[in-house]
Design a protein around this motif. Structure first.
Motif, short mmCIF file in Angstrom:
data_model
loop_
_atom_site.label_atom_id
_atom_site.label_comp_id
_atom_site.label_asym_id
_atom_site.label_seq_id
_atom_site.Cartn_x
_atom_site.Cartn_y
_atom_site.Cartn_z
N ALA A 97 0.84 -1.20 0.00
CA ALA A 97 0.00 0.00 0.00
C ALA A 97 0.88 1.25 0.00
N ARG A 98 1.93 1.21 0.82
CA ARG A 98 2.86 2.34 0.90
C ARG A 98 3.53 2.57 -0.46
N GLU A 99 4.02 1.51 -1.05
CA GLU A 99 4.74 1.64 -2.32
C GLU A 99 3.82 2.11 -3.44
N LEU A 100 2.61 1.57 -3.43
CA LEU A 100 1.64 1.96 -4.45
C LEU A 100 1.35 3.46 -4.35
N CYS A 101 1.15 3.96 -3.14
CA CYS A 101 0.88 5.39 -2.97
C CYS A 101 2.10 6.22 -3.36
N ASP A 102 3.29 5.77 -2.96
CA ASP A 102 4.50 6.50 -3.32
C ASP A 102 4.66 6.60 -4.84
N ALA A 103 4.42 5.48 -5.49
CA ALA A 103 4.60 5.45 -6.95
C ALA A 103 3.60 6.37 -7.64
N ALA A 104 2.40 6.46 -7.08
CA ALA A 104 1.35 7.25 -7.72
C ALA A 104 1.33 8.70 -7.24
#
Lengths: 408, 408
Positions: free
Chosen positions: A218-225
């Motif tokens: 979830a953290r990585e997905l938000c960071d990427a987006a």
């Protein structure tokens, strides 16, 4: 409980039925509880409640969360009273607003700032507004079945709600990384953020802690987006970890929504956030007549200091484990399958093979007659006011409950 | 005020800027006020406020409405303290919830029932949800420029708000029957209700009482359509009439939203409604962790009893007229055009030929230096704690303000 002993409650229900729709609203409606549960309460002290008929209960709902340190906790009450004599609802905040924000920022590694409201729903709604303001995007990913409030965008009921109220929500399954990524793909370049409960605590089903892999994804997905990861701490906040519930996982959110326990029962909620969201948080317009009320803030400051000083999460986890171990043992003794899930300080107790929680209702109704207030479908709560004697009393009452279930 | 005298406020603003986005949020942000206004308050007593630098003000904002009887009103505080010692936030309501609902139903001719929340916005949002649930329709007519809350459907700011949040709102002009009917025609057979402020009290413009013809037209339109007439009493409630503000017009709403003054500063709001909306009100799901808090309800019950016993609307109207007459006289003496509009107990004071309210700012900043807290753009409020001596002090300070405006 005999028919006479709840006469005051019965009389109040009859009066309420005339002047309050349905006699009561929302999650505190006693109609959702087994027979024998009171609707009206007269008094609270520590971990104990008295209903209007004078029955005393060792309470494991803790006002559905807010009662973290015990009713009428002396340090909290003294701080609140000191502030009350000066002023509560003024033309602007009192100094205590700054002290409270400083306290939260000091306690919470993710937080650079704080702002305050009244309801948990105010906090979750404000998180969404900040995420949308910050990103200029609209879509928010929400776990299917999660509770984030009782307003049109979040309500578990669709009555009176329009389709447009939820137009920009997309759903994922808690702890299911693939479903989270699929929802993000559906949002495309319109993803404002992901909201997630500190752990899964949906009504009537086994609780689930987030896996580290899910939290990291979830953290990585938000960071990427460039989207905001929003942690709904309204229910769990300050019971799992004094630095925020996901400190247990090593993952930090961008925004957190707090309420319930942070002022030990007085009406307060808060949003805390990361530095990159400070400016959008300052530019949106959110407000309320009582959001600067200084007495709940003084109570919150005192509450948080006690929580940190006494490591309340550790204390209530230990007590919760005593309860859990004792319940497991009692169920085994009666040959009953029992599922106890999620963090021990927020117990969820469900019977195997129990559609409609009928066994749970018999168990709880019996325990209630023996002076212990459990809930058959909703997660429960430990408070720092519970003692080992309270746990012993609860286990004794639970023994009667298990016997009653085994006899059905 | 010299540079030294506000050093505590300055220091707190600096601390707040680090831990609160923008240093403060919403309508209580001092950046929207003339220079010299404090952001932080230390104390309130009756109609008087002290800022954190020890300056004392005769206050005409009354916490932006909530302070109706005066800070630390003895009867309200005693009732709240009695309830606090028993219990505030319990596992369900206390008896006082029933007493308070009974009191509202007895006071308000339109009301068959009451339910309680925390924010004014909770109450207005609940009204819309009930209207939609009752009618199975979606469209709500809202006056252009009216303030009904600070959540996406109602917020005066569009930042972080999506188009869908307002998809089912249609606008009319306050007091303009034709525009109301045109909006209703646009809604067609999808009209759930009409929301209207007790009177027009939009920021920075002359206030307007509703005409009887407009109120009657709104009532008839709703009756013909089977839609709900919703009165937003959040700001005006209990200052115009103890039976509801539109009793002055002889028109009764189906739903009313209350907050601000009803608990004399403690966090509480309420929806009251007609019999035909009782069932949908019982079927929608609205709730909050603190909505059953018994202390604000005890405060509200005491407040409403005093309001009725002492006919507070009449008292504050008389004081408001003294203030209004004195301000008119003062402005005339200085050759200044002044517009004082709306009910005297909620003064709006605007200067002629004053784009951006610059004259208003000079007037207010000067009065503030002479110990009186006015507002240059927003309606103000009288409280029952104001005395003739307070009005005299206000008029003396206003004299300095008018002189300063005349000298610019």
């Amino acid at each position: 409980m005999d028919a006479v002993s709840n006469s005051a409650d019965t009389a109040l229900r009859a009066r309420a039925a005339r002047v309050v729709p349905g006699g009561m609203w929302g999650h505190l409606h006693a109609a959702k509880l087994p027979e024998g549960y009171p609707q009206f309460f007269a008094r609270g002290e520590g971990a104990h409640l008295w209903d209007v008929d004078g029955r005393r209960f060792v309470d494991f709902m803790c006002s559905w969360g807010p009662n973290l340190l015990g009713h009428l906790h002396p340090e909290v009450e003294e701080a609140a009273e000191r502030q009350r004599r000066m002023g509560d609802c003024l033309n602007g905040p009192a100094e205590v607003m700054v002290e409270l924000a400083e306290q939260l920022v000091a306690m919470l590694p993710h937080a650079a700032w704080a702002m305050f409201q009244k309801n948990g729903t105010d906090a979750t709604t404000t998180c969404l507004t900040i995420a949308r303001a910050a990103t200029g995007r609209r879509k928010v990913l929400v776990a299917r079945g999660a509770y984030h409030g009782a307003v049109p965008w979040a309500s578990p009921s669709l009555l009176g709600v329009t389709a447009e109220d939820r137009a920009h929500l997309l759903h994922y399954e808690f702890n299911d990384i693939d479903s989270l990524r699929a929802a993000a793909r559906e949002a495309g370049d319109d993803l404002a953020g992901v909201i997630v409960s500190a752990f899964r605590h949906d009504l009537g089903r086994d609780q689930e802690m987030p896996t580290v892999a899910f939290a990291v994804a979830a953290r990585e997905l938000c960071d990427a987006a460039g989207a905001a990861l929003m942690l709904d701490e309204v229910r769990a906040g300050m019971r799992l970890h004094t630095g925020g519930s996901w400190e247990l996982l090593g993952v930090r959110p961008d925004l957190s929504a707090w309420s319930k326990a942070i002022a030990n029962g007085r009406a307060l909620s808060a949003v805390t956030g990361a530095e990159w969201l400070r400016d959008p948080a300052a530019r949106i317009f959110v407000t309320g007549s009582f959001w600067c009320g200084a007495v709940p803030m003084a109570a919150a400051l005192a509450t948080l200091r006690v929580v940190q000083r006494d490591d309340v999460p550790a204390r209530i986890e230990r007590l919760g484990r005593m309860l859990r171990d004792g319940l497991a043992e009692g169920a085994r003794r009666h040959g009953l399958g029992l599922r106890q899930t999620g963090p021990a300080q927020m117990p969820m107790v469900l019977f195997d093979d129990d559609p409609g929680a009928r066994k749970g209702e018999v168990f709880c109704a019996t325990a209630l007659r023996h002076g212990v207030y459990f809930h058959p479908r909703h997660n429960m709560f430990l408070s720092a006011a519970h003692t080992e004697a309270d746990i012993a009393a609860a286990l004794e009452a639970a023994g009667h409950g298990f016997a009653a279930v085994a006899a059905t």
